[in-house]
Design an enzyme around this catalytic site. Structure first.
Site: not given
Ligand code: NI
Length: 138
Positions: A16, A35, A41, A43, A81-82, A126
């Site tokens: 995100h 961010c 980036h 998570h 996911d992904h 997160e």
């Molecule tokens: Ni983040």
């Protein structure tokens, strides 16, 4: 009544970028720092869905974990996911994908699916150290 709280845990990986279109570049980098990196980036998120229910005499279950797992997998995990949360997920379109906004969007998705289970809380980890919990509107 024997009220129980059951939690299904799932993990997913997603990227995100935190960015508010209404702010200047400078304001965004000031607010979101790393961010706001232009290409996003990732998570490894940990999601914990807690539902509440009363134990039923016939089954001895309050909630059938099989059904809960199926609901969370099909309505949430398969969609995030992904994926890149800013672009790829219909129910996140137009929101800044902070953990707070993600968790609230998940709540609305699950609540609208009329599950047998009453949603009690959704927690989204997160990072190892940051977790957001939502229990619906007050
Ligand atoms: Ni983040």
């Amino acid at each position: 009544m024997a009220k129980m709280y059951l939690t299904r845990r799932e993990v997913f990986s997603a990227s995100h970028r935190l960015w508010n279109q209404e702010l200047s570049d400078e304001q965004n980098f000031e607010l979101y720092d790393k961010c706001a990196n232009p290409n996003g980036h990732g998570h490894n998120f940990i999601l914990e869905i807690t539902v509440a229910g009363n134990v039923k005499g016939e089954s001895g279950f309050a909630v059938d974990f099989k059904k809960l797992k199926h609901l969370v997998r099909t309505e949430i995990i398969e969609k995030v996911d992904h994926k890149h949360l800013n672009y790829d997920v219909d129910f996140l379109k137009g929101t800044i994908p902070t953990a707070e906004n993600i968790v609230r969007a998940f709540w609305h998705v699950l609540e609208s699916k009329n599950s047998e289970a009453k949603l009690y809380s959704i927690r989204l980890h997160e990072t190892e150290n940051n977790m957001v919990e939502y229990r619906g509107e007050e």
